[in-house]
Scaffold this motif. Sequence first.
Motif, PDB file in Angstrom:
ATOM      1  N   LEU A  22       0.836  -1.208   0.000  1.00 28.93           N
ATOM      2  CA  LEU A  22       0.000   0.000   0.000  1.00 28.93           C
ATOM      3  C   LEU A  22       0.868   1.255   0.000  1.00 28.93           C
ATOM      4  N   ILE A  23       1.900   1.267   0.815  1.00 30.88           N
ATOM      5  CA  ILE A  23       2.821   2.411   0.868  1.00 30.88           C
ATOM      6  C   ILE A  23       3.464   2.629  -0.501  1.00 30.88           C
ATOM      7  N   ALA A  24       3.904   1.562  -1.137  1.00 36.09           N
ATOM      8  CA  ALA A  24       4.537   1.679  -2.458  1.00 36.09           C
ATOM      9  C   ALA A  24       3.561   2.236  -3.490  1.00 36.09           C
ATOM     10  N   PHE A  57      -2.496   7.099   8.186  1.00 37.69           N
ATOM     11  CA  PHE A  57      -1.273   7.869   8.403  1.00 37.69           C
ATOM     12  C   PHE A  57      -0.190   7.458   7.406  1.00 37.69           C
ATOM     13  N   LEU A  58       0.056   6.154   7.297  1.00 36.16           N
ATOM     14  CA  LEU A  58       1.108   5.672   6.407  1.00 36.16           C
ATOM     15  C   LEU A  58       0.789   5.955   4.935  1.00 36.16           C
ATOM     16  N   THR A  59      -0.480   5.840   4.568  1.00 43.17           N
ATOM     17  CA  THR A  59      -0.879   6.146   3.187  1.00 43.17           C
ATOM     18  C   THR A  59      -0.672   7.628   2.898  1.00 43.17           C
ATOM     19  N   THR A  60      -1.032   8.475   3.857  1.00 44.05           N
ATOM     20  CA  THR A  60      -0.854   9.924   3.685  1.00 44.05           C
ATOM     21  C   THR A  60       0.616  10.275   3.533  1.00 44.05           C
ATOM     22  N   ALA A 147      -6.742  14.484   4.474  1.00 44.67           N
ATOM     23  CA  ALA A 147      -8.209  14.558   4.568  1.00 44.67           C
ATOM     24  C   ALA A 147      -8.846  13.424   3.773  1.00 44.67           C
ATOM     25  N   ARG A 148      -8.338  13.186   2.603  1.00 45.83           N
ATOM     26  CA  ARG A 148      -8.907  12.137   1.749  1.00 45.83           C
ATOM     27  C   ARG A 148      -8.759  10.755   2.389  1.00 45.83           C
ATOM     28  N   PHE A 149      -7.553  10.413   2.779  1.00 42.84           N
ATOM     29  CA  PHE A 149      -7.320   9.063   3.299  1.00 42.84           C
ATOM     30  C   PHE A 149      -7.910   8.864   4.691  1.00 42.84           C
TER      31      PHE A 149
END
Length: 192
Positions: A22-24, A57-60, A147-149
């Motif tokens: 997901l992070i990648a 948090f990690l996605t942002t 805000a989105r994630f």
Amino acid sequence: MLRRLYNKTIELAEHPKAIYALIAVAFAESSFFPIPPDPMLVPMVLARPQSAWRIAFLTTIASVLGGIAGYAIGYFLYETIGQWVIHFYGYQENFHHFQQKYDEWGFWIIMIKGLTPIPYKLVTIASGVAKFDLTIFIVASIITRGARFYLVCALLKYYGQPIRIFIEKYLTWVTTAFLVLIISGLLLIKYV
């Protein structure tokens, strides 16, 4: 087939190493990759609602760091990589119009486009080409991507089970609607 793919996605989302994928994807989507992280984000939060805030948090963070990479592509590498990305997605016409608007509306462009299905990589590369203030770019990216994630993760955390039941019941319709949304965003950029 769609049901098997959905079940496999949920199974993969429960894997301990899924967060790295997901992070990648979140990083790559902000600079060059065509698929947003949502197809991975949604099943991951549905599979592990207790981890929703960590996932958001990690996605942002990954998305903002990817945005900085996209900014660097526009700022330093537009003549080579930046133009290739813009041409690959067919954004040439709109890109120049988009770039002109940066002088007047840069912060708000980043804020609005970061929340829409319009590919965020267009915003990041255009910000670099326009040599938009990097600090303001980063702040706007944190706000809009966060805000989105966080909104998606909050909805899934608190309403996840009914949403999961709805998705599983109407999987074909949900998948079709999601694809229509992505394609609409791409067409909007290309023709508006």
